[in-house]
Design a protein around this motif. Structure first.
Motif, mmCIF file in Angstrom:
data_model
loop_
_atom_site.group_PDB
_atom_site.id
_atom_site.type_symbol
_atom_site.label_atom_id
_atom_site.label_comp_id
_atom_site.label_asym_id
_atom_site.label_seq_id
_atom_site.Cartn_x
_atom_site.Cartn_y
_atom_site.Cartn_z
ATOM 1 N N THR A 54 -2.184 3.498 8.908
ATOM 2 C CA THR A 54 -3.571 3.035 9.013
ATOM 3 C C THR A 54 -3.971 2.275 7.745
ATOM 4 N N GLY B 181 13.584 13.722 2.732
ATOM 5 C CA GLY B 181 15.023 13.799 3.005
ATOM 6 C C GLY B 181 15.809 12.859 2.106
ATOM 7 N N SER C 78 4.868 3.205 -1.027
ATOM 8 C CA SER C 78 6.198 3.052 -1.626
ATOM 9 C C SER C 78 7.295 3.483 -0.650
ATOM 10 N N THR D 259 0.809 -1.221 0.000
ATOM 11 C CA THR D 259 0.000 0.000 0.000
ATOM 12 C C THR D 259 0.841 1.269 0.000
ATOM 13 N N ASP E 263 -2.774 6.474 19.983
ATOM 14 C CA ASP E 263 -2.744 7.773 19.324
ATOM 15 C C ASP E 263 -3.568 8.802 20.103
HETATM 16 N N1 LIG Z 1 -5.810 8.006 9.478
HETATM 17 C C1 LIG Z 1 -5.721 8.182 10.768
HETATM 18 O O1 LIG Z 1 -6.150 7.356 11.571
HETATM 19 C C2 LIG Z 1 -5.087 9.414 11.294
HETATM 20 C C3 LIG Z 1 -4.686 10.426 10.449
HETATM 21 N N2 LIG Z 1 -4.068 11.535 10.952
HETATM 22 C C4 LIG Z 1 -3.667 12.536 9.964
HETATM 23 O O2 LIG Z 1 -2.761 11.879 9.091
HETATM 24 C C5 LIG Z 1 -1.985 12.864 8.414
HETATM 25 C C6 LIG Z 1 -0.565 12.408 8.391
HETATM 26 O O3 LIG Z 1 -0.514 11.127 7.829
HETATM 27 P P1 LIG Z 1 0.712 10.776 6.895
HETATM 28 O O4 LIG Z 1 0.573 9.346 6.550
HETATM 29 O O5 LIG Z 1 1.963 11.229 7.548
HETATM 30 O O6 LIG Z 1 0.553 11.783 5.675
HETATM 31 P P2 LIG Z 1 -0.216 11.667 4.271
HETATM 32 O O7 LIG Z 1 -1.462 10.903 4.384
HETATM 33 O O8 LIG Z 1 -0.251 13.069 3.763
HETATM 34 O O9 LIG Z 1 0.771 10.758 3.416
HETATM 35 C C7 LIG Z 1 2.082 11.071 3.186
HETATM 36 C C8 LIG Z 1 2.543 10.295 1.965
HETATM 37 O O10 LIG Z 1 3.621 10.986 1.384
HETATM 38 C C9 LIG Z 1 4.324 10.094 0.557
HETATM 39 N N3 LIG Z 1 5.761 10.428 0.638
HETATM 40 C C10 LIG Z 1 6.427 11.149 -0.289
HETATM 41 N N4 LIG Z 1 7.701 11.304 0.077
HETATM 42 C C11 LIG Z 1 7.862 10.674 1.259
HETATM 43 C C12 LIG Z 1 8.961 10.502 2.146
HETATM 44 N N5 LIG Z 1 10.182 11.012 1.886
HETATM 45 N N6 LIG Z 1 8.768 9.821 3.286
HETATM 46 C C13 LIG Z 1 7.559 9.301 3.581
HETATM 47 N N7 LIG Z 1 6.474 9.417 2.776
HETATM 48 C C14 LIG Z 1 6.618 10.113 1.624
HETATM 49 C C15 LIG Z 1 4.017 8.685 1.070
HETATM 50 O O11 LIG Z 1 3.364 7.998 0.005
HETATM 51 P P3 LIG Z 1 3.475 6.402 -0.164
HETATM 52 O O12 LIG Z 1 2.870 5.807 1.070
HETATM 53 O O13 LIG Z 1 2.695 6.146 -1.383
HETATM 54 O O14 LIG Z 1 4.924 6.066 -0.258
HETATM 55 C C16 LIG Z 1 3.107 8.944 2.266
HETATM 56 O O15 LIG Z 1 2.158 7.931 2.439
HETATM 57 C C17 LIG Z 1 -2.172 14.153 9.177
HETATM 58 O O16 LIG Z 1 -3.013 15.007 8.434
HETATM 59 C C18 LIG Z 1 -2.868 13.711 10.444
HETATM 60 O O17 LIG Z 1 -3.635 14.738 10.988
HETATM 61 C C19 LIG Z 1 -3.775 11.655 12.278
HETATM 62 C C20 LIG Z 1 -4.132 10.670 13.155
HETATM 63 C C21 LIG Z 1 -4.876 9.511 12.750
#
Ligand SMILES: NC(=O)C1=CN([C@@H]2O[C@H](COP(=O)(O)OP(=O)(O)OC[C@H]3O[C@@H](n4cnc5c(N)ncnc54)[C@H](OP(=O)(O)O)[C@@H]3O)[C@@H](O)[C@H]2O)C=CC1
Ligand SMILES: CC(C)(COP(=O)([O-])OP(=O)([O-])OC[C@H]1O[C@@H](n2cnc3c(N)ncnc32)[C@H](O)[C@@H]1OP(=O)([O-])[O-])[C@@H](O)C(=O)NCCC(=O)NCCSC(=O)C[C@@](C)(O)CC(=O)[O-]
Length: 404
Positions: free
Chosen positions: A200, A361, A166, A164, A228
């Motif tokens: 998640t 990074g 990359s 799910t 969380d």
């Molecule tokens: N769903 C839930 O239960 C909850 C959600 N949140 C919310 O979740 C959000 C944060 O989730 P988060 O998964 O961090 O963000 P996003 O959902 O915005 O996903 C970030 C995506 O960026 C991609 N990516 C691109 N470059 C990088 C890199 N260098 N390192 C890591 N990933 C990269 C990844 O895609 P790929 O995976 O395709 O590689 C990653 O999944 C916040 O808005 C927060 O408020 C908070 C608490 C609970």
């Protein structure tokens, strides 16, 4: 009649719901219409809420729903803050968004001490964003069978989870059994993302495999053993997000000159307040105000503000040595990202840029490690300054002067 006024009228007449507005107008017009409705219904002047620089197009649909505008929080900087970390080796201005007078001044004083002491060390010791679904089984016999299957089939779970994403890597799955409930605490290296959405989504895929291959039925994708946004000992012990530590050794003359107290007095305040007082209070945080720096930097850089709960899960140690003062802060569960979530908003991106950690990074994960190390060093600066203010008995006068 402007579009926004017209749309507001349609909401008032019952033709549209507030949240329908985004389907009938661009984000700025929908936001203005909603603000007009709420302002009139509550007889409140919301013009200031609408006058901020944030373009609703940057926030609607990714950062907020039912948008009516934005709240402004003053932003200050403390620093330069020198950090010799595993990922960063540089001086940084620390952006702190706050409404607490004296806070930035205090962290700034702490930074001046770290500079006089040739900088703080910092290291990330663990990366593990967790999600722990809860499954129903018939009884403890079935529970044990599910746990055994999980232990023998980690590769199948990893493959499903990593399909799910990359970037994300599944690094651990720890089972816990309570009667007829089985919890699986999945831990991921989420690289530069805070990773809660990523973890998640990946855990949902792995949970489907558990359901297909065992008798367990998924009850909830989050079973609170993650944990969380709630205070929890599991995060303090096992870590969550980044576990990060910072320390410094300060010559006694610097301590006395900058903090107006001796190293012995500061160490005594730390022991009686941060260790004994926190233990007596049943506190999870054995520190003075790590939450202040964590919250200030989280708001400035677009982190999820609710995760200050576990971000402030920190232990401060202080030891008066012969000619110097040793101090450390260990943050067990600091959940930070430099991509995704609120980090994409323009002013939050700017704050990440001034720290030099915006975006992914090289290698992936390095920027979020840098951010974690800088926050840990900033928390150390804040701890030193407040401990000094308490040891020199000037906490209340500082806040009288700067905070009212
Ligand atoms: N769903 C839930 O239960 C909850 C959600 N949140 C919310 O979740 C959000 C944060 O989730 P988060 O998964 O961090 O963000 P996003 O959902 O915005 O996903 C970030 C995506 O960026 C991609 N990516 C691109 N470059 C990088 C890199 N260098 N390192 C890591 N990933 C990269 C990844 O895609 P790929 O995976 O395709 O590689 C990653 O999944 C916040 O808005 C927060 O408020 C908070 C608490 C609970
Ligand atoms: C207020 C100070 C710093 C004065 O500190 P000082 O040493 O009396 O004053 P100073 O004028 O000599 O300044 C010393 C340094 O402080 C900084 N500084 C000083 N003023 C400013 C300013 N206006 N803007 C920016 N930086 C400032 C600056 O670095 C300066 O060095 P310089 O650059 O001059 O060489 C000090 O008294 C202090 O830090 N007090 C503690 C305040 C504090 O830590 N508050 C935190 C919040 S408390 C809270 O929220 C939680 C709590 C307390 O309830 C938790 C608990 O239970 O413990």
């Amino acid at each position: 009649m402007s579009d926004a006024t017209d749309l507001a009228e349609r909401v008032r007449s019952g033709d549209l719901a507030l949240h329908d507005l985004d389907d009938h107008a661009d984000p700025a017009t929908a936001t203005e219409a909603r603000r007009l409705v709420v302002a009139r219904e509550t007889d409140t002047d919301l013009d200031g809420v609408g006058a901020t620089a944030l373009d609703p197009a940057d926030a609607v649909g990714t950062a907020v729903e039912n948008m009516i505008g934005a709240i402004e929080i003053p932003l200050g900087v403390a620093g330069p803050l020198p950090v010799a970390g595993g990922a960063t080796d540089d001086e940084h201005y620390l952006p702190i968004a706050t409404t607490e007078g004296a806070l930035v001044a205090s962290v700034n004083r702490g930074c001046s001490i770290l500079r006089a002491a040739d900088g703080a060390n910092a290291r990330v010791t663990k990366r593990s964003m967790t999600r722990a679904p809860v499954f129903r089984v018939a009884d403890v016999v079935e529970a044990e069978a599910v746990v055994s299957w999980v232990r023998e089939n980690r590769d199948a779970l990893r493959n499903a989870a990593e399909e799910t994403t990359s970037h994300g890597e599944l690094t651990e799955v720890t089972p816990y059994v309570v009667g007829d409930s089985v919890f699986l605490r999945f831990g991921y290296d989420t690289k530069d993302a805070m990773g809660m959405n990523m973890a998640t989504i990946a855990t949902r895929a792995a949970s489907e495999v558990v359901e297909e291959q065992t008798t367990a039925d998924l009850v909830a994708l989050s079973g609170n053993l993650c944990t969380d946004k709630k205070p929890a000992a599991i995060n303090a012990v096992e870590g969550r997000g980044r576990s990060v530590v910072a320390d410094v050794t300060i010559p006694n003359e610097v301590v006395e000159d900058r903090l107006h107290a001796t190293s012995d007095a500061i160490a005594e305040v730390n022991t009686r307040k941060n260790l004994v007082g926190s233990a007596k209070a049943g506190s999870l945080g054995f520190n003075a105000h790590a939450a202040n720096v964590v919250a200030g930097v989280f708001l400035a850089t677009g982190q999820d503000a609710a995760q200050v709960v576990e971000g402030a899960n920190a232990i401060t140690t202080v030891e008066a040595r012969e000619d110097e003062l040793y101090a450390s802060v260990s943050l067990a569960s600091l959940e930070v990202g430099t991509v995704g979530g609120g980090t994409k908003l323009p002013t939050q991106s700017a704050a990440l840029s001034l720290l030099g950690v915006l975006g992914g990074g090289d290698p992936p994960g390095a920027n979020a490690d840098r951010l974690a190390e800088v926050i840990a060093a900033g928390a150390l600066a804040g701890e030193l300054s407040l401990l000094g203010a308490l040891a020199s008995r000037n906490l209340s006068s500082a806040h009288e002067e700067l905070g009212r």
